[in-house]
Design an enzyme around this catalytic site. Structure first.
Site, short mmCIF file in Angstrom:
data_model
loop_
_atom_site.label_atom_id
_atom_site.label_comp_id
_atom_site.label_asym_id
_atom_site.label_seq_id
_atom_site.Cartn_x
_atom_site.Cartn_y
_atom_site.Cartn_z
CE LYS A 169 -27.42 -20.88 38.82
NZ LYS A 169 -27.01 -19.66 38.15
CG ASP A 198 -27.02 -27.21 36.72
OD1 ASP A 198 -26.58 -26.62 35.73
OD2 ASP A 198 -26.38 -27.34 37.77
CG HIS A 199 -27.50 -23.70 31.66
ND1 HIS A 199 -27.22 -22.97 32.78
CD2 HIS A 199 -26.52 -23.41 30.78
CE1 HIS A 199 -26.11 -22.29 32.59
NE2 HIS A 199 -25.66 -22.52 31.38
CE LYS A 203 -22.74 -25.32 29.66
NZ LYS A 203 -22.96 -24.27 28.69
CD GLU A 237 -19.31 -17.18 33.13
OE1 GLU A 237 -20.13 -16.79 32.29
OE2 GLU A 237 -19.54 -17.16 34.35
CG ASP A 256 -24.09 -17.05 39.14
OD1 ASP A 256 -25.31 -17.19 38.95
OD2 ASP A 256 -23.28 -16.76 38.23
CG HIS A 261 -23.65 -24.15 36.53
ND1 HIS A 261 -24.92 -24.65 36.33
CD2 HIS A 261 -23.74 -22.82 36.32
CE1 HIS A 261 -25.73 -23.66 36.01
NE2 HIS A 261 -25.05 -22.54 36.00
CE LYS A 361 -20.74 -13.84 36.00
NZ LYS A 361 -21.18 -14.74 34.95
C1 BG6 Z 1 -25.48 -19.19 34.78
C2 BG6 Z 1 -24.90 -18.15 35.71
O1 BG6 Z 1 -26.18 -20.15 35.51
O2 BG6 Z 1 -24.43 -19.80 34.07
C3 BG6 Z 1 -24.11 -17.12 34.92
O3 BG6 Z 1 -25.94 -17.51 36.42
C4 BG6 Z 1 -23.07 -17.80 34.06
O4 BG6 Z 1 -23.50 -16.17 35.77
C5 BG6 Z 1 -23.68 -18.92 33.25
O5 BG6 Z 1 -22.52 -16.84 33.20
C6 BG6 Z 1 -22.62 -19.72 32.54
O6 BG6 Z 1 -23.23 -20.58 31.64
P1 BG6 Z 1 -22.51 -21.02 30.31
O7 BG6 Z 1 -23.46 -21.97 29.67
O8 BG6 Z 1 -22.28 -19.78 29.50
O9 BG6 Z 1 -21.22 -21.65 30.74
#
Ligand code: BG6
Length: 511
Positions: A169, A198-199, A203, A237, A256, A261, A361
Protein backbone atom coordinates in the site's frame (compact mmCIF):
# COMPACT_ATOMS: atom_id res chain seq x y z
CA UNK A 1 -7.50 -27.94 31.47
CA UNK A 2 -4.35 -25.91 32.09
CA UNK A 3 -3.12 -23.27 29.71
CA UNK A 4 -0.31 -25.59 28.69
CA UNK A 5 -2.78 -28.34 27.72
CA UNK A 6 -4.75 -25.77 25.87
CA UNK A 7 -1.67 -24.63 24.05
CA UNK A 8 -0.69 -28.14 23.04
CA UNK A 9 -4.12 -28.80 21.63
CA UNK A 10 -4.15 -25.60 19.64
CA UNK A 11 -0.61 -25.54 18.20
CA UNK A 12 -0.52 -25.92 14.42
CA UNK A 13 0.37 -29.38 13.23
CA UNK A 14 4.10 -29.82 12.80
CA UNK A 15 3.40 -31.11 9.34
CA UNK A 16 2.22 -27.66 8.10
CA UNK A 17 3.07 -27.22 4.46
CA UNK A 18 6.42 -25.51 3.87
CA UNK A 19 6.47 -22.48 1.53
CA UNK A 20 7.09 -23.38 -2.12
CA UNK A 21 10.73 -23.21 -3.21
CA UNK A 22 11.34 -19.82 -4.78
CA UNK A 23 13.46 -16.74 -5.26
CA UNK A 24 12.09 -13.68 -3.51
CA UNK A 25 13.08 -10.55 -5.40
CA UNK A 26 12.70 -7.47 -3.21
CA UNK A 27 12.51 -4.11 -4.98
CA UNK A 28 13.50 -1.48 -2.44
CA UNK A 29 15.66 -3.95 -0.53
CA UNK A 30 17.64 -1.20 1.19
CA UNK A 31 14.52 0.46 2.61
CA UNK A 32 12.85 0.45 5.99
CA UNK A 33 10.08 -2.00 5.15
CA UNK A 34 12.58 -4.68 4.13
CA UNK A 35 14.74 -4.12 7.17
CA UNK A 36 12.06 -3.78 9.85
CA UNK A 37 9.37 -6.12 8.57
CA UNK A 38 10.23 -8.40 5.66
CA UNK A 39 13.58 -9.76 6.89
CA UNK A 40 12.33 -10.31 10.46
CA UNK A 41 9.21 -12.02 9.06
CA UNK A 42 11.37 -14.37 6.97
CA UNK A 43 13.43 -15.09 10.07
CA UNK A 44 10.29 -15.89 12.10
CA UNK A 45 9.08 -18.20 9.32
CA UNK A 46 12.51 -19.88 9.38
CA UNK A 47 12.17 -20.45 13.14
CA UNK A 48 8.89 -22.27 12.48
CA UNK A 49 10.43 -24.33 9.68
CA UNK A 50 8.08 -22.82 7.14
CA UNK A 51 10.73 -21.40 4.81
CA UNK A 52 11.67 -23.63 1.90
CA UNK A 53 15.28 -24.89 1.90
CA UNK A 54 15.51 -24.05 -1.78
CA UNK A 55 15.22 -20.33 -1.32
CA UNK A 56 17.09 -17.13 -2.15
CA UNK A 57 16.55 -13.43 -1.56
CA UNK A 58 17.49 -11.16 -4.43
CA UNK A 59 17.69 -7.52 -3.33
CA UNK A 60 17.33 -4.77 -5.92
CA UNK A 61 17.46 -1.06 -5.06
CA UNK A 62 19.01 2.18 -6.17
CA UNK A 63 21.66 2.22 -3.42
CA UNK A 64 25.17 1.32 -4.48
CA UNK A 65 26.08 -1.53 -2.17
CA UNK A 66 28.11 -4.69 -2.62
CA UNK A 67 26.61 -8.09 -2.00
CA UNK A 68 28.83 -8.43 1.07
CA UNK A 69 27.52 -5.14 2.45
CA UNK A 70 23.97 -6.31 1.87
CA UNK A 71 24.60 -9.59 3.66
CA UNK A 72 26.18 -7.79 6.59
CA UNK A 73 23.14 -5.56 6.79
CA UNK A 74 20.80 -8.53 6.69
CA UNK A 75 22.57 -9.99 9.75
CA UNK A 76 22.46 -6.67 11.59
CA UNK A 77 18.78 -6.15 10.77
CA UNK A 78 17.87 -9.60 12.02
CA UNK A 79 19.57 -8.82 15.31
CA UNK A 80 18.07 -5.37 15.62
CA UNK A 81 14.53 -5.90 14.34
CA UNK A 82 13.91 -9.62 14.82
CA UNK A 83 15.75 -9.91 18.14
CA UNK A 84 18.02 -12.68 16.78
CA UNK A 85 20.91 -13.66 19.08
CA UNK A 86 24.50 -12.69 18.10
CA UNK A 87 25.34 -16.31 17.24
CA UNK A 88 22.52 -17.52 15.03
CA UNK A 89 22.73 -20.22 12.42
CA UNK A 90 19.40 -19.24 10.87
CA UNK A 91 20.70 -15.66 10.41
CA UNK A 92 23.81 -17.05 8.72
CA UNK A 93 21.64 -19.18 6.47
CA UNK A 94 19.41 -16.26 5.50
CA UNK A 95 22.35 -13.96 4.83
CA UNK A 96 24.19 -16.65 2.83
CA UNK A 97 21.08 -16.96 0.68
CA UNK A 98 20.86 -13.19 0.15
CA UNK A 99 22.05 -11.46 -3.03
CA UNK A 100 21.97 -7.87 -4.18
CA UNK A 101 22.31 -5.79 -7.28
CA UNK A 102 22.03 -2.03 -7.41
CA UNK A 103 19.64 -0.89 -10.09
CA UNK A 104 17.41 1.86 -11.37
CA UNK A 105 13.71 0.98 -11.62
CA UNK A 106 13.52 2.85 -14.92
CA UNK A 107 16.52 1.29 -16.59
CA UNK A 108 15.89 -1.68 -18.89
CA UNK A 109 19.58 -2.67 -18.81
CA UNK A 110 19.40 -3.10 -15.04
CA UNK A 111 16.40 -5.39 -15.41
CA UNK A 112 18.31 -7.41 -18.00
CA UNK A 113 21.06 -7.84 -15.39
CA UNK A 114 18.46 -8.86 -12.86
CA UNK A 115 17.18 -11.49 -15.25
CA UNK A 116 20.68 -12.97 -15.62
CA UNK A 117 21.21 -13.04 -11.86
CA UNK A 118 17.86 -14.74 -11.38
CA UNK A 119 18.82 -17.45 -13.88
CA UNK A 120 22.10 -17.98 -12.02
CA UNK A 121 20.36 -18.26 -8.63
CA UNK A 122 17.74 -20.57 -10.04
CA UNK A 123 20.50 -22.96 -11.13
CA UNK A 124 22.28 -22.68 -7.77
CA UNK A 125 19.26 -22.99 -5.47
CA UNK A 126 16.95 -25.18 -7.57
CA UNK A 127 13.99 -22.91 -7.01
CA UNK A 128 11.91 -24.48 -9.77
CA UNK A 129 11.53 -21.20 -11.61
CA UNK A 130 9.15 -19.81 -8.99
CA UNK A 131 9.62 -16.11 -8.28
CA UNK A 132 7.98 -13.87 -5.73
CA UNK A 133 8.48 -10.22 -6.67
CA UNK A 134 7.91 -7.88 -3.74
CA UNK A 135 7.34 -4.18 -4.45
CA UNK A 136 8.67 -2.57 -1.26
CA UNK A 137 9.29 0.75 -3.01
CA UNK A 138 7.61 4.13 -3.21
CA UNK A 139 4.26 3.68 -4.96
CA UNK A 140 5.24 5.80 -7.99
CA UNK A 141 7.49 2.93 -9.12
CA UNK A 142 4.93 0.09 -9.01
CA UNK A 143 3.70 0.35 -12.61
CA UNK A 144 7.15 0.88 -14.05
CA UNK A 145 8.72 -2.07 -12.25
CA UNK A 146 5.96 -4.41 -13.39
CA UNK A 147 6.25 -3.10 -16.95
CA UNK A 148 10.01 -3.75 -16.92
CA UNK A 149 9.48 -7.25 -15.54
CA UNK A 150 7.00 -7.92 -18.34
CA UNK A 151 9.43 -6.67 -20.98
CA UNK A 152 12.03 -9.12 -19.73
CA UNK A 153 9.52 -11.97 -19.78
CA UNK A 154 10.03 -12.38 -16.04
CA UNK A 155 6.34 -12.56 -15.23
CA UNK A 156 5.57 -15.48 -17.57
CA UNK A 157 4.32 -18.60 -15.86
CA UNK A 158 4.80 -22.03 -17.37
CA UNK A 159 3.00 -25.27 -16.64
CA UNK A 160 4.92 -26.05 -13.46
CA UNK A 161 6.07 -22.72 -12.09
CA UNK A 162 4.58 -19.51 -10.71
CA UNK A 163 5.41 -15.81 -10.79
CA UNK A 164 3.66 -13.54 -8.25
CA UNK A 165 3.89 -9.86 -7.48
CA UNK A 166 3.19 -8.50 -4.02
CA UNK A 167 2.09 -4.86 -4.14
CA UNK A 168 2.39 -2.76 -0.99
CA UNK A 169 0.00 0.00 0.00
CA UNK A 170 -0.87 2.72 -0.81
CA UNK A 171 -2.62 1.34 -3.86
CA UNK A 172 -3.24 4.64 -5.63
CA UNK A 173 -4.12 7.91 -3.92
CA UNK A 174 -7.69 8.15 -5.15
CA UNK A 175 -10.14 6.13 -7.22
CA UNK A 176 -8.77 7.24 -10.56
CA UNK A 177 -5.12 6.51 -9.74
CA UNK A 178 -6.05 3.14 -8.21
CA UNK A 179 -7.91 2.22 -11.41
CA UNK A 180 -5.00 3.33 -13.51
CA UNK A 181 -2.54 1.29 -11.42
CA UNK A 182 -4.82 -1.73 -11.74
CA UNK A 183 -4.92 -1.25 -15.50
CA UNK A 184 -1.12 -1.05 -15.68
CA UNK A 185 -0.66 -4.20 -13.61
CA UNK A 186 -3.29 -6.11 -15.56
CA UNK A 187 -1.55 -5.37 -18.83
CA UNK A 188 1.30 -7.56 -17.66
CA UNK A 189 -0.17 -9.84 -15.00
CA UNK A 190 -3.23 -12.01 -14.48
CA UNK A 191 -5.34 -11.08 -11.45
CA UNK A 192 -4.24 -14.35 -9.80
CA UNK A 193 -0.61 -13.19 -9.94
CA UNK A 194 -1.30 -9.93 -8.08
CA UNK A 195 -1.12 -9.96 -4.28
CA UNK A 196 -2.30 -6.57 -2.94
CA UNK A 197 -1.16 -6.52 0.63
CA UNK A 198 -2.76 -4.89 3.65
CA UNK A 199 -0.65 -5.70 6.66
CA UNK A 200 -3.66 -5.43 8.99
CA UNK A 201 -4.79 -8.77 7.61
CA UNK A 202 -1.51 -10.28 8.81
CA UNK A 203 -2.45 -9.58 12.41
CA UNK A 204 -3.56 -12.68 14.28
CA UNK A 205 -6.40 -10.87 16.01
CA UNK A 206 -7.73 -9.52 12.73
CA UNK A 207 -7.74 -13.02 11.25
CA UNK A 208 -9.42 -14.22 14.39
CA UNK A 209 -12.48 -12.05 13.70
CA UNK A 210 -13.52 -14.64 11.12
CA UNK A 211 -12.87 -17.60 13.37
CA UNK A 212 -14.55 -15.95 16.32
CA UNK A 213 -17.67 -15.08 14.36
CA UNK A 214 -18.06 -18.20 12.31
CA UNK A 215 -16.77 -21.03 14.46
CA UNK A 216 -18.83 -20.10 17.53
CA UNK A 217 -22.54 -20.76 17.22
CA UNK A 218 -23.55 -18.35 19.97
CA UNK A 219 -22.57 -15.03 18.40
CA UNK A 220 -24.00 -15.22 14.90
CA UNK A 221 -27.68 -15.11 15.98
CA UNK A 222 -27.18 -11.78 17.78
CA UNK A 223 -24.80 -10.24 15.22
CA UNK A 224 -27.34 -8.01 13.51
CA UNK A 225 -29.59 -4.96 13.73
CA UNK A 226 -32.01 -6.66 16.04
CA UNK A 227 -29.49 -6.89 18.87
CA UNK A 228 -26.64 -4.57 17.99
CA UNK A 229 -27.02 -0.86 18.77
CA UNK A 230 -23.85 0.28 17.03
CA UNK A 231 -20.27 -0.70 16.31
CA UNK A 232 -17.27 1.47 17.10
CA UNK A 233 -13.80 0.94 15.76
CA UNK A 234 -10.80 2.79 17.11
CA UNK A 235 -7.33 2.61 15.62
CA UNK A 236 -5.35 4.92 17.88
CA UNK A 237 -1.64 5.52 17.59
CA UNK A 238 0.48 7.48 20.04
CA UNK A 239 3.35 7.93 17.60
CA UNK A 240 3.53 11.02 15.44
CA UNK A 241 4.54 10.99 11.77
CA UNK A 242 8.16 10.29 12.67
CA UNK A 243 10.28 10.79 9.55
CA UNK A 244 7.53 10.01 7.06
CA UNK A 245 6.54 13.68 6.64
CA UNK A 246 7.02 13.87 2.84
CA UNK A 247 4.68 10.92 2.27
CA UNK A 248 2.22 11.63 5.06
CA UNK A 249 1.85 15.34 4.43
CA UNK A 250 0.59 14.52 0.93
CA UNK A 251 -1.47 11.49 1.88
CA UNK A 252 -3.07 12.50 5.21
CA UNK A 253 -4.74 10.22 7.72
CA UNK A 254 -7.85 9.45 5.67
CA UNK A 255 -5.92 8.02 2.70
CA UNK A 256 -3.30 6.40 4.91
CA UNK A 257 -5.66 4.39 7.13
CA UNK A 258 -9.28 4.32 6.02
CA UNK A 259 -9.67 2.78 2.53
CA UNK A 260 -7.40 -0.05 3.63
CA UNK A 261 -6.95 -0.96 7.31
CA UNK A 262 -10.16 0.51 8.73
CA UNK A 263 -12.39 -0.81 5.96
CA UNK A 264 -10.83 -4.26 6.36
CA UNK A 265 -11.92 -4.20 9.99
CA UNK A 266 -15.40 -3.00 9.01
CA UNK A 267 -15.84 -5.63 6.33
CA UNK A 268 -14.68 -8.52 8.51
CA UNK A 269 -17.00 -7.39 11.29
CA UNK A 270 -20.01 -6.88 9.05
CA UNK A 271 -19.69 -9.59 6.38
CA UNK A 272 -22.11 -12.48 5.89
CA UNK A 273 -20.78 -15.99 6.56
CA UNK A 274 -18.80 -17.12 3.51
CA UNK A 275 -19.64 -20.53 2.08
CA UNK A 276 -16.04 -21.63 2.79
CA UNK A 277 -12.71 -20.16 3.83
CA UNK A 278 -11.63 -20.27 0.22
CA UNK A 279 -10.07 -16.98 -0.95
CA UNK A 280 -12.82 -16.04 -3.37
CA UNK A 281 -15.64 -16.92 -1.01
CA UNK A 282 -14.25 -14.75 1.81
CA UNK A 283 -13.25 -11.84 -0.39
CA UNK A 284 -16.58 -11.76 -2.21
CA UNK A 285 -18.43 -11.40 1.08
CA UNK A 286 -16.06 -8.64 2.21
CA UNK A 287 -16.55 -6.91 -1.08
CA UNK A 288 -20.32 -6.93 -0.67
CA UNK A 289 -19.99 -5.08 2.62
CA UNK A 290 -17.84 -2.40 1.02
CA UNK A 291 -20.42 -1.96 -1.70
CA UNK A 292 -23.17 -1.70 0.92
CA UNK A 293 -21.56 1.29 2.66
CA UNK A 294 -23.71 4.31 1.88
CA UNK A 295 -21.85 6.84 -0.25
CA UNK A 296 -21.72 10.21 1.52
CA UNK A 297 -23.24 13.30 -0.06
CA UNK A 298 -21.38 16.61 0.52
CA UNK A 299 -23.93 17.40 3.28
CA UNK A 300 -23.25 14.02 4.90
CA UNK A 301 -19.53 14.79 4.89
CA UNK A 302 -20.21 17.94 6.88
CA UNK A 303 -22.16 16.06 9.53
CA UNK A 304 -20.68 12.56 9.48
CA UNK A 305 -16.95 13.16 8.93
CA UNK A 306 -14.54 14.81 11.35
CA UNK A 307 -10.92 15.70 10.72
CA UNK A 308 -8.22 16.82 13.10
CA UNK A 309 -4.57 17.75 13.33
CA UNK A 310 -2.48 17.49 16.48
CA UNK A 311 -0.85 20.42 18.15
CA UNK A 312 1.92 20.21 20.73
CA UNK A 313 1.16 18.20 23.84
CA UNK A 314 2.42 15.38 26.01
CA UNK A 315 2.48 11.62 25.58
CA UNK A 316 2.84 10.37 29.14
CA UNK A 317 5.60 12.49 30.65
CA UNK A 318 7.18 13.38 27.31
CA UNK A 319 6.49 16.76 25.69
CA UNK A 320 6.00 16.36 21.96
CA UNK A 321 5.76 18.93 19.15
CA UNK A 322 2.69 19.60 17.04
CA UNK A 323 2.33 18.12 13.55
CA UNK A 324 3.34 21.37 11.86
CA UNK A 325 6.59 21.37 13.86
CA UNK A 326 7.53 17.82 12.85
CA UNK A 327 10.59 17.40 10.62
CA UNK A 328 9.90 17.40 6.86
CA UNK A 329 6.33 18.71 7.33
CA UNK A 330 5.07 21.98 5.87
CA UNK A 331 4.81 24.43 8.82
CA UNK A 332 1.45 25.63 7.43
CA UNK A 333 0.21 22.15 6.60
CA UNK A 334 -3.54 21.53 6.53
CA UNK A 335 -3.11 17.77 6.38
CA UNK A 336 -5.33 15.82 8.76
CA UNK A 337 -3.75 13.47 11.30
CA UNK A 338 -7.10 12.32 12.70
CA UNK A 339 -10.33 11.12 11.12
CA UNK A 340 -13.67 10.02 12.54
CA UNK A 341 -16.55 8.85 10.35
CA UNK A 342 -20.04 7.59 10.87
CA UNK A 343 -20.65 4.90 8.26
CA UNK A 344 -24.05 3.45 7.42
CA UNK A 345 -24.54 0.13 5.68
CA UNK A 346 -27.40 -0.43 3.31
CA UNK A 347 -28.14 -4.09 3.84
CA UNK A 348 -30.63 -6.23 5.67
CA UNK A 349 -28.32 -7.16 8.53
CA UNK A 350 -27.03 -3.70 9.39
CA UNK A 351 -29.65 -1.15 8.32
CA UNK A 352 -29.81 1.63 10.98
CA UNK A 353 -26.78 0.31 12.89
CA UNK A 354 -24.07 2.97 12.60
CA UNK A 355 -20.43 1.99 12.38
CA UNK A 356 -18.38 4.77 13.99
CA UNK A 357 -14.71 4.62 13.09
CA UNK A 358 -11.83 6.83 14.17
CA UNK A 359 -8.10 6.80 13.77
CA UNK A 360 -5.34 9.25 14.44
CA UNK A 361 -1.76 9.91 15.31
CA UNK A 362 -0.44 11.22 18.63
CA UNK A 363 -3.49 10.06 20.53
CA UNK A 364 -3.38 9.23 24.21
CA UNK A 365 -2.45 5.58 23.76
CA UNK A 366 -1.81 2.95 21.14
CA UNK A 367 -4.95 0.91 20.97
CA UNK A 368 -6.87 -0.80 18.19
CA UNK A 369 -10.22 -2.32 18.99
CA UNK A 370 -13.64 -3.16 17.61
CA UNK A 371 -16.48 -2.73 20.08
CA UNK A 372 -19.88 -4.22 19.32
CA UNK A 373 -22.38 -2.50 21.54
CA UNK A 374 -25.63 -4.34 22.07
CA UNK A 375 -29.00 -2.76 22.71
CA UNK A 376 -29.88 -1.89 26.29
CA UNK A 377 -32.04 -4.17 28.35
CA UNK A 378 -35.61 -2.92 28.81
CA UNK A 379 -35.31 -0.40 31.61
CA UNK A 380 -38.54 -0.97 33.45
CA UNK A 381 -37.16 -3.72 35.73
CA UNK A 382 -34.59 -1.38 37.13
CA UNK A 383 -36.70 1.52 38.22
CA UNK A 384 -34.64 3.67 40.52
CA UNK A 385 -31.36 2.99 38.77
CA UNK A 386 -29.99 5.93 36.82
CA UNK A 387 -30.18 5.04 33.14
CA UNK A 388 -26.55 5.90 32.50
CA UNK A 389 -25.49 3.45 35.21
CA UNK A 390 -27.07 0.57 33.32
CA UNK A 391 -24.20 -0.27 31.05
CA UNK A 392 -25.20 -2.10 27.88
CA UNK A 393 -23.47 -5.32 26.88
CA UNK A 394 -20.37 -4.80 24.85
CA UNK A 395 -18.19 -7.26 23.11
CA UNK A 396 -14.74 -5.84 22.51
CA UNK A 397 -12.24 -7.37 20.14
CA UNK A 398 -8.87 -6.00 21.20
CA UNK A 399 -6.67 -6.07 18.12
CA UNK A 400 -3.54 -4.51 19.63
CA UNK A 401 -1.46 -4.14 21.69
CA UNK A 402 -3.13 -6.29 24.34
CA UNK A 403 -4.73 -8.84 22.05
CA UNK A 404 -7.89 -10.41 23.38
CA UNK A 405 -11.65 -10.41 23.61
CA UNK A 406 -13.82 -9.15 26.42
CA UNK A 407 -17.50 -9.22 27.12
CA UNK A 408 -19.00 -6.60 29.35
CA UNK A 409 -22.16 -7.33 31.23
CA UNK A 410 -24.10 -6.14 34.24
CA UNK A 411 -24.00 -7.89 37.63
CA UNK A 412 -25.51 -7.15 41.00
CA UNK A 413 -23.19 -5.25 43.26
CA UNK A 414 -23.27 -7.22 46.53
CA UNK A 415 -25.28 -5.48 49.23
CA UNK A 416 -28.73 -5.01 50.67
CA UNK A 417 -29.92 -2.74 47.85
CA UNK A 418 -30.20 -3.60 44.18
CA UNK A 419 -27.41 -1.92 42.31
CA UNK A 420 -26.08 -3.00 38.94
CA UNK A 421 -22.38 -2.82 38.18
CA UNK A 422 -20.56 -3.50 34.97
CA UNK A 423 -18.06 -6.38 34.87
CA UNK A 424 -15.83 -7.87 32.21
CA UNK A 425 -15.20 -11.40 31.13
CA UNK A 426 -11.75 -11.29 29.60
CA UNK A 427 -9.75 -13.54 27.34
CA UNK A 428 -6.17 -12.54 26.60
CA UNK A 429 -4.25 -14.25 23.88
CA UNK A 430 -1.01 -14.33 25.74
CA UNK A 431 -2.51 -16.11 28.73
CA UNK A 432 -3.66 -18.98 26.53
CA UNK A 433 -1.33 -19.11 23.61
CA UNK A 434 1.78 -17.33 24.91
CA UNK A 435 3.33 -14.32 23.22
CA UNK A 436 4.74 -14.99 19.80
CA UNK A 437 7.27 -12.81 17.97
CA UNK A 438 5.48 -11.46 14.94
CA UNK A 439 5.74 -8.54 12.56
CA UNK A 440 2.34 -9.21 10.98
CA UNK A 441 4.02 -10.06 7.69
CA UNK A 442 4.76 -13.74 8.40
CA UNK A 443 1.39 -15.14 7.40
CA UNK A 444 1.17 -12.86 4.37
CA UNK A 445 4.60 -13.82 3.06
CA UNK A 446 3.93 -17.46 3.73
CA UNK A 447 0.55 -17.30 1.97
CA UNK A 448 2.11 -15.63 -1.05
CA UNK A 449 4.63 -18.49 -1.17
CA UNK A 450 1.92 -21.14 -1.14
CA UNK A 451 -0.47 -19.23 -3.39
CA UNK A 452 -3.27 -18.55 -0.88
CA UNK A 453 -4.75 -15.17 -1.73
CA UNK A 454 -7.48 -15.09 0.95
CA UNK A 455 -5.82 -12.27 2.89
CA UNK A 456 -4.99 -10.16 -0.14
CA UNK A 457 -7.26 -7.62 -1.75
CA UNK A 458 -9.17 -7.96 -4.98
CA UNK A 459 -9.18 -5.06 -7.46
CA UNK A 460 -12.79 -4.33 -6.69
CA UNK A 461 -12.14 -4.16 -2.95
CA UNK A 462 -9.45 -1.55 -3.46
CA UNK A 463 -11.67 0.44 -5.78
CA UNK A 464 -14.67 0.18 -3.46
CA UNK A 465 -12.48 1.52 -0.64
CA UNK A 466 -11.57 4.60 -2.66
CA UNK A 467 -15.18 5.11 -3.73
CA UNK A 468 -16.16 5.34 -0.07
CA UNK A 469 -13.55 7.93 0.92
CA UNK A 470 -13.55 9.99 -2.25
CA UNK A 471 -16.54 12.23 -1.39
CA UNK A 472 -14.83 13.07 1.89
CA UNK A 473 -11.55 13.85 0.15
CA UNK A 474 -13.40 16.11 -2.30
CA UNK A 475 -15.28 18.11 0.32
CA UNK A 476 -12.21 18.49 2.51
CA UNK A 477 -10.18 19.68 -0.42
CA UNK A 478 -12.81 22.26 -1.34
CA UNK A 479 -13.17 23.49 2.25
CA UNK A 480 -9.78 23.80 3.92
CA UNK A 481 -9.90 23.38 7.71
CA UNK A 482 -10.08 26.57 9.68
CA UNK A 483 -9.20 25.40 13.15
CA UNK A 484 -6.06 23.24 12.74
CA UNK A 485 -4.42 22.19 14.99
CA UNK A 486 -7.59 21.21 16.83
CA UNK A 487 -6.41 18.56 19.31
CA UNK A 488 -3.46 18.37 21.62
CA UNK A 489 -1.05 15.46 21.28
CA UNK A 490 -1.81 12.95 24.00
CA UNK A 491 -5.61 13.37 23.89
CA UNK A 492 -8.16 11.24 22.03
CA UNK A 493 -8.71 13.68 19.17
CA UNK A 494 -10.83 16.78 18.53
CA UNK A 495 -14.01 17.56 20.43
CA UNK A 496 -16.00 17.25 17.18
CA UNK A 497 -15.33 13.49 17.19
CA UNK A 498 -16.99 13.23 20.60
CA UNK A 499 -19.85 15.41 19.37
CA UNK A 500 -20.36 13.02 16.45
CA UNK A 501 -21.30 10.35 18.97
CA UNK A 502 -22.99 12.64 21.45
CA UNK A 503 -25.48 13.86 18.85
CA UNK A 504 -26.67 10.24 18.59
CA UNK A 505 -26.77 9.81 22.37
CA UNK A 506 -23.65 7.64 22.34
CA UNK A 507 -20.02 7.92 23.44
CA UNK A 508 -16.66 6.47 22.52
CA UNK A 509 -15.65 3.59 24.76
CA UNK A 510 -12.08 4.83 25.11
CA UNK A 511 -12.16 8.46 26.20
C1 BG6 B 1 0.55 1.95 7.99
C2 BG6 B 1 0.38 3.45 7.93
O1 BG6 B 1 -0.06 1.35 6.89
O2 BG6 B 1 -0.02 1.46 9.18
C3 BG6 B 1 1.02 4.09 9.14
O3 BG6 B 1 0.96 3.95 6.75
C4 BG6 B 1 0.49 3.48 10.42
O4 BG6 B 1 0.82 5.50 9.15
C5 BG6 B 1 0.58 1.97 10.36
O5 BG6 B 1 1.27 3.96 11.48
C6 BG6 B 1 -0.13 1.35 11.54
O6 BG6 B 1 0.16 -0.01 11.57
P1 BG6 B 1 0.22 -0.80 12.93
O7 BG6 B 1 0.49 -2.21 12.52
O8 BG6 B 1 1.32 -0.20 13.75
O9 BG6 B 1 -1.13 -0.61 13.57
Amino acid sequence: MTNADQQEKTQPAESARIGDRCIMVIFGASGDLTRRKLLPALYNLGLKNLLPREFAIMGFAIDQMTEDDFRKRVREDLREYAGAPPECSLCDWISDHSYYIPGDFKNAADFAKLKDRIAELEARHHTQDNILFYLATLPQFFSEIVRQLGEQGLTNEGAGNWRRVVVEKPFGNDLESAKSLNRDLCQVLKETQIYRIDHYLGKETVQNILIFRFSNGIFEPVWNRRYVDHVQITVAENLGVERRGPYYDKAGCLRDMVPNHILQLVSLTAMEPPISFHADAVRNEQSKVLHAIQPMSPEDVLTRAVRGQYGAGAIGAERVPGYREEPLVDPHSNTETFVALKLLLDNWRWADVPFYVRTGKRLASRETEIAIQFRRAPFILFRGTAMDKLVPNRLVLHIQPDEGISLQFGAKIPGATVRVGSVNMDFRYKDYFGAEASTGYERLLYDSMIGDATLFQLTEMVEAGWTIVEPVLDVWKALPPRSFPNYAAGTMGPKEADDLMKRDGRAWRIE
